[in-house]
Every structure is written in C-alpha cells, then in structure tokens.
Write a protein that holds these residues in place. Structure first.
Motif, PDB file in Angstrom:
ATOM      1  N   GLU A 192       0.849  -1.319   0.110  1.00 53.48           N
ATOM      2  CA  GLU A 192       0.087  -0.026   0.121  1.00 53.48           C
ATOM      3  C   GLU A 192       0.843   1.349   0.054  1.00 53.48           C
ATOM      4  N   LEU A 193       2.097   1.076  -0.558  1.00 50.61           N
ATOM      5  CA  LEU A 193       2.884   2.357  -0.656  1.00 50.61           C
ATOM      6  C   LEU A 193       2.633   3.195  -1.755  1.00 50.61           C
ATOM      7  N   VAL A 194       1.576   2.847  -2.407  1.00 51.85           N
ATOM      8  CA  VAL A 194       1.074   3.788  -3.410  1.00 51.85           C
ATOM      9  C   VAL A 194       0.447   5.114  -2.795  1.00 51.85           C
ATOM     10  N   TYR A 195      -0.112   5.060  -1.458  1.00 53.74           N
ATOM     11  CA  TYR A 195      -0.757   5.930  -0.719  1.00 53.74           C
ATOM     12  C   TYR A 195      -0.006   6.978  -0.510  1.00 53.74           C
ATOM     13  N   PRO A 196       0.985   6.715   0.230  1.00 52.95           N
ATOM     14  CA  PRO A 196       2.035   8.029   0.742  1.00 52.95           C
ATOM     15  C   PRO A 196       2.696   8.556  -0.464  1.00 52.95           C
ATOM     16  N   VAL A 197       2.953   7.765  -1.622  1.00 55.09           N
ATOM     17  CA  VAL A 197       3.357   8.315  -2.634  1.00 55.09           C
ATOM     18  C   VAL A 197       2.442   9.346  -3.374  1.00 55.09           C
ATOM     19  N   PHE A 198       1.216   9.049  -3.475  1.00 52.71           N
ATOM     20  CA  PHE A 198       0.221  10.130  -3.892  1.00 52.71           C
ATOM     21  C   PHE A 198       0.158  11.388  -3.017  1.00 52.71           C
ATOM     22  N   LEU A 199       0.405  11.074  -1.861  1.00 51.56           N
ATOM     23  CA  LEU A 199       0.406  12.280  -0.787  1.00 51.56           C
ATOM     24  C   LEU A 199       1.548  12.985  -1.082  1.00 51.56           C
ATOM     25  N   MET A 200       2.633  12.468  -1.304  1.00 47.99           N
ATOM     26  CA  MET A 200       4.017  13.012  -1.664  1.00 47.99           C
ATOM     27  C   MET A 200       3.877  13.887  -2.684  1.00 47.99           C
ATOM     28  N   LEU A 201       3.072  13.264  -3.995  1.00 50.45           N
ATOM     29  CA  LEU A 201       3.046  14.069  -5.175  1.00 50.45           C
ATOM     30  C   LEU A 201       2.122  15.139  -5.035  1.00 50.45           C
ATOM     31  N   ALA A 202       1.144  14.943  -4.200  1.00 48.41           N
ATOM     32  CA  ALA A 202       0.108  16.086  -3.692  1.00 48.41           C
ATOM     33  C   ALA A 202       0.875  17.304  -3.090  1.00 48.41           C
TER      34      ALA A 202
END
Length: 173
Positions: free
Chosen positions: A121-131
C-alpha cells in the motif's frame, strides 16, 4: 474597516473570537505534541513514526497560530483598510509553506508506517507526496505571479509605490 450600519464592532468581535479559538486550538496541539512524544518513548515500537507525528502536530500548531495571529492583527487590531500586497503575499506564502511542510511530513510518516506493516500500500503515501509537490509548485507559481502583479501595480499606481509598508510586529535578528 468601516461598515454601513455601524456593525464594525460585531465584525471585530467575531474575528476576535475566531482568532482566539484558533490560538487555543494551536496551544492545545502544542501541549499534545510533547505528550505524544513522551508516550512514544515508553513504547518499544513505532518511535520513529511517533517522532514524526509529534513534529507534525507542532508544525500544524504553528500554522494555525500564524493564521490566528494574522486574522487578529488584520481584522481586529488594524483600522487600515488598505492592505499592502507584499505583506499579504508574504503571509499567504508563509502559511502555504507550512501547509506544504505538513503534507510532506505526513507523507513521510505514512511511508514509515505502511512500509513496515503493508508494503503493497505504499502507493498512498506516494500520492500524498505527489500532492505535496503539486502544492509546492502551486505556491511557487503564486509567488511568481503575485510578485509580478505587485510590480505592475506599482508601475501603474505611483501612490501604491509611495505607500510605506506597515511596520512589522516581529523583531528581525
């Protein structure tokens, strides 16, 4: 800030109440952050996440307090209706920077938490980092556009250029 009908005191009272409530919330977060930190040192696991979380609480507390201070100074204490564009830009930039830091810090905390428990589920923090990165870029665009707008206004309105900036309440080192 003269208003029709003489309701100036109501407006100031509402802004004062809002500012004081925000300051109280910020103070609560500033008290809660060290409590979280002390609790983290009593646990054997998750110290790194709790350290970042308490830093996040402090950053958010500072951002909220800064907004409350701005509201209080501009809407309650100030009688000057003419706002200095440079001062407004600096205040908004400072607040926006704090929000960007908070979002990026939260993505870091999420990365530590999720990497340990659910790496898929590391994709969620990556999306937050992109945001957070998009917010950072938006802040840079805001800075660029507002600075060029300030220059254009000063060129067209000599009175705006002649208006001295309001004295800062902060002491510079």
């Amino acid at each position: 800030m003269k208003m029709r009908g003489g309701f100036d005191w109501i407006t100031k009272a509402v802004f004062a109440l809002g500012g004081l409530l925000l300051m109280g919330i910020a103070l609560g977060l500033m008290i809660y952050a060290p409590i979280t930190l002390v609790r983290a040192f009593t646990q054997t696991e998750g110290l790194d996440v709790e350290l970042f979380r308490s830093i996040g609480y402090l950053i958010v507390a500072i951002a909220v307090f800064d907004v409350a201070k701005y509201i209080f100074e501009e809407e309650v204490l100030s009688d000057d209706e003419r706002r200095n564009a440079a001062e407004t830009r600096r205040s908004l930039t400072k607040f926006g920077s704090t929000i960007v830091i908070a979002v990026l810090l939260e993505s870091l905390v999420m990365t530590f938490e999720i990497a340990r428990e659910k790496p898929a589920e590391l994709v969620y923090p990556v999306f937050l980092m992109l945001a957070g990165t998009v917010l950072f870029l938006a802040l840079a665009v805001f800075q660029r556009l507002s600075a060029s707008t300030e220059r254009m206004v000063q060129e067209r309105d000599p009175e705006a250029a002649a208006t001295p900036p309001k004295p800062s309440t902060r002491k510079r080192a």
